[in-house]
Design a protein around this motif. Structure first.
Motif, PDB file in Angstrom:
ATOM      1  N   GLU A  85       4.218  -2.870   3.482  1.00  0.00           N
ATOM      2  CA  GLU A  85       5.133  -3.415   1.639  1.00  0.00           C
ATOM      3  C   GLU A  85       4.035  -2.546   1.059  1.00  0.00           C
ATOM      4  N   TYR A  86       4.527  -1.885  -0.697  1.00  0.00           N
ATOM      5  CA  TYR A  86       3.880  -1.520  -0.960  1.00  0.00           C
ATOM      6  C   TYR A  86       4.194  -1.792  -2.398  1.00  0.00           C
ATOM      7  N   ARG A  87       3.286  -2.481  -3.259  1.00  0.00           N
ATOM      8  CA  ARG A  87       3.419  -3.746  -4.887  1.00  0.00           C
ATOM      9  C   ARG A  87       2.847  -2.809  -5.735  1.00  0.00           C
ATOM     10  N   PHE A  88       3.333  -2.750  -6.760  1.00  0.00           N
ATOM     11  CA  PHE A  88       2.916  -1.945  -8.121  1.00  0.00           C
ATOM     12  C   PHE A  88       2.905  -3.169  -9.565  1.00  0.00           C
ATOM     13  N   ALA A  89       2.365  -3.107  -9.727  1.00  0.00           N
ATOM     14  CA  ALA A  89       2.044  -3.273 -10.980  1.00  0.00           C
ATOM     15  C   ALA A  89       2.361  -2.161 -12.318  1.00  0.00           C
ATOM     16  N   PRO A  90       3.273  -2.388 -13.718  1.00  0.00           N
ATOM     17  CA  PRO A  90       3.076  -1.412 -14.007  1.00  0.00           C
ATOM     18  C   PRO A  90       2.269  -0.288 -14.351  1.00  0.00           C
ATOM     19  N   GLY A  91       2.680   1.284 -13.867  1.00  0.00           N
ATOM     20  CA  GLY A  91       2.214   2.251 -13.982  1.00  0.00           C
ATOM     21  C   GLY A  91       0.780   2.201 -12.670  1.00  0.00           C
ATOM     22  N   GLU A  92       0.697   1.329 -12.374  1.00  0.00           N
ATOM     23  CA  GLU A  92       0.197   1.619 -10.430  1.00  0.00           C
ATOM     24  C   GLU A  92       0.797   2.674  -9.790  1.00  0.00           C
ATOM     25  N   ASN A  93       0.269   3.125  -8.641  1.00  0.00           N
ATOM     26  CA  ASN A  93       0.938   4.643  -8.519  1.00  0.00           C
ATOM     27  C   ASN A  93       0.259   4.303  -6.921  1.00  0.00           C
ATOM     28  N   THR A  94       0.397   4.579  -6.062  1.00  0.00           N
ATOM     29  CA  THR A  94       0.100   5.280  -4.478  1.00  0.00           C
ATOM     30  C   THR A  94      -1.012   5.559  -4.062  1.00  0.00           C
ATOM     31  N   GLY A  95      -1.053   6.738  -4.820  1.00  0.00           N
ATOM     32  CA  GLY A  95      -2.332   7.668  -4.874  1.00  0.00           C
ATOM     33  C   GLY A  95      -1.719   8.240  -3.903  1.00  0.00           C
ATOM     34  N   TRP A  96      -2.857   9.893  -3.891  1.00  0.00           N
ATOM     35  CA  TRP A  96      -1.622  11.183  -4.130  1.00  0.00           C
ATOM     36  C   TRP A  96      -2.157  11.155  -2.345  1.00  0.00           C
ATOM     37  N   HIS A  97      -0.990  11.598  -1.454  1.00  0.00           N
ATOM     38  CA  HIS A  97      -0.952  11.442  -0.227  1.00  0.00           C
ATOM     39  C   HIS A  97      -0.393  11.930   0.830  1.00  0.00           C
ATOM     40  N   ARG A  98      -0.185  12.386   1.672  1.00  0.00           N
ATOM     41  CA  ARG A  98       0.493  13.501   3.007  1.00  0.00           C
ATOM     42  C   ARG A  98       1.126  12.609   3.551  1.00  0.00           C
ATOM     43  N   HIS A  99       2.593  12.353   4.180  1.00  0.00           N
ATOM     44  CA  HIS A  99       3.001  11.639   4.918  1.00  0.00           C
ATOM     45  C   HIS A  99       2.786  12.776   6.594  1.00  0.00           C
ATOM     46  N   GLY A 100       1.921  11.701   6.997  1.00  0.00           N
ATOM     47  CA  GLY A 100       2.155  12.066   8.952  1.00  0.00           C
ATOM     48  C   GLY A 100       3.039  11.952   9.262  1.00  0.00           C
ATOM     49  N   HIS A 101       4.201  11.181   8.744  1.00  0.00           N
ATOM     50  CA  HIS A 101       5.086  10.529  10.367  1.00  0.00           C
ATOM     51  C   HIS A 101       6.343  11.012   9.169  1.00  0.00           C
ATOM     52  N   ASP A 102       7.585  10.901   9.727  1.00  0.00           N
ATOM     53  CA  ASP A 102       8.840  10.936   9.490  1.00  0.00           C
ATOM     54  C   ASP A 102       9.193   9.039   8.962  1.00  0.00           C
ATOM     55  N   TYR A 103       9.346   9.391   8.123  1.00  0.00           N
ATOM     56  CA  TYR A 103       9.843   7.868   7.379  1.00  0.00           C
ATOM     57  C   TYR A 103      10.745   7.078   6.901  1.00  0.00           C
ATOM     58  N   VAL A 104      10.909   5.774   6.575  1.00  0.00           N
ATOM     59  CA  VAL A 104      12.577   5.037   5.644  1.00  0.00           C
ATOM     60  C   VAL A 104      11.653   4.138   4.729  1.00  0.00           C
ATOM     61  N   VAL A 105      12.225   4.461   3.583  1.00  0.00           N
ATOM     62  CA  VAL A 105      11.328   3.778   2.402  1.00  0.00           C
ATOM     63  C   VAL A 105      12.709   2.895   2.136  1.00  0.00           C
ATOM     64  N   VAL A 106      12.880   1.160   2.174  1.00  0.00           N
ATOM     65  CA  VAL A 106      13.835   0.107   2.192  1.00  0.00           C
ATOM     66  C   VAL A 106      13.560  -0.115   0.299  1.00  0.00           C
ATOM     67  N   PRO A 107      13.639  -0.383  -0.653  1.00  0.00           N
ATOM     68  CA  PRO A 107      13.183  -0.864  -2.340  1.00  0.00           C
ATOM     69  C   PRO A 107      13.178  -2.151  -1.845  1.00  0.00           C
ATOM     70  N   LEU A 108      12.849  -3.344  -2.603  1.00  0.00           N
ATOM     71  CA  LEU A 108      12.920  -4.810  -2.146  1.00  0.00           C
ATOM     72  C   LEU A 108      13.505  -5.056  -3.690  1.00  0.00           C
ATOM     73  N   MET A 109      13.790  -4.261  -4.326  1.00  0.00           N
ATOM     74  CA  MET A 109      14.736  -4.006  -6.352  1.00  0.00           C
ATOM     75  C   MET A 109      15.173  -3.020  -6.215  1.00  0.00           C
ATOM     76  N   ASP A 110      16.139  -3.303  -7.964  1.00  0.00           N
ATOM     77  CA  ASP A 110      15.943  -1.915  -8.145  1.00  0.00           C
ATOM     78  C   ASP A 110      15.052  -1.487  -9.408  1.00  0.00           C
ATOM     79  N   GLY A 111      15.098  -0.361  -9.501  1.00  0.00           N
ATOM     80  CA  GLY A 111      14.123   0.005 -10.437  1.00  0.00           C
ATOM     81  C   GLY A 111      13.972   1.328 -10.626  1.00  0.00           C
ATOM     82  N   LYS A 112      12.662   2.235 -10.926  1.00  0.00           N
ATOM     83  CA  LYS A 112      12.352   3.835 -11.306  1.00  0.00           C
ATOM     84  C   LYS A 112      11.098   3.681 -10.223  1.00  0.00           C
TER      85      LYS A 112
END
Length: 93
Positions: A20-47
């Protein structure tokens, strides 16, 4: 990843990684490369703002509407909302 978003790993076994990734406004994951196929499930509407080697774009996320990406995606994901944003990422090993 070295971003400011809070990452909580719920499952990491021989088949999947569920985070689970949780972000305050403006927070980020950091630059990364996905080493696996993946699925993302949004927990709320947003951008989210996506930074890639090709530039910047925005993606509208809909609560509960999953999407799939192949291994190899490289980007930084940034919360582009006025409030907290969160999603679940399921990596397929």
């Amino acid at each position: 990843m070295t971003g400011s978003a809070k990452a909580t790993v719920f499952i990491d076994n021989e088949r999947v990684i569920v985070t689970e990734y949780r972000f305050a406004p403006g927070e980020n994951t950091g630059w990364h490369r996905h080493g696996h196929d993946y699925v993302v499930v949004p927990l709320m509407d947003g951008k989210v703002k996506l930074l890639t080697k090709d530039g910047e774009s925005f993606a509208e996320m809909k609560k509960g509407a999953p999407y799939f990406r192949k291994e190899g995606v490289e980007h930084d994901v940034i919360n582009a909302n006025e409030g907290e944003y969160a999603f679940i990422e399921i990596e397929l090993k």
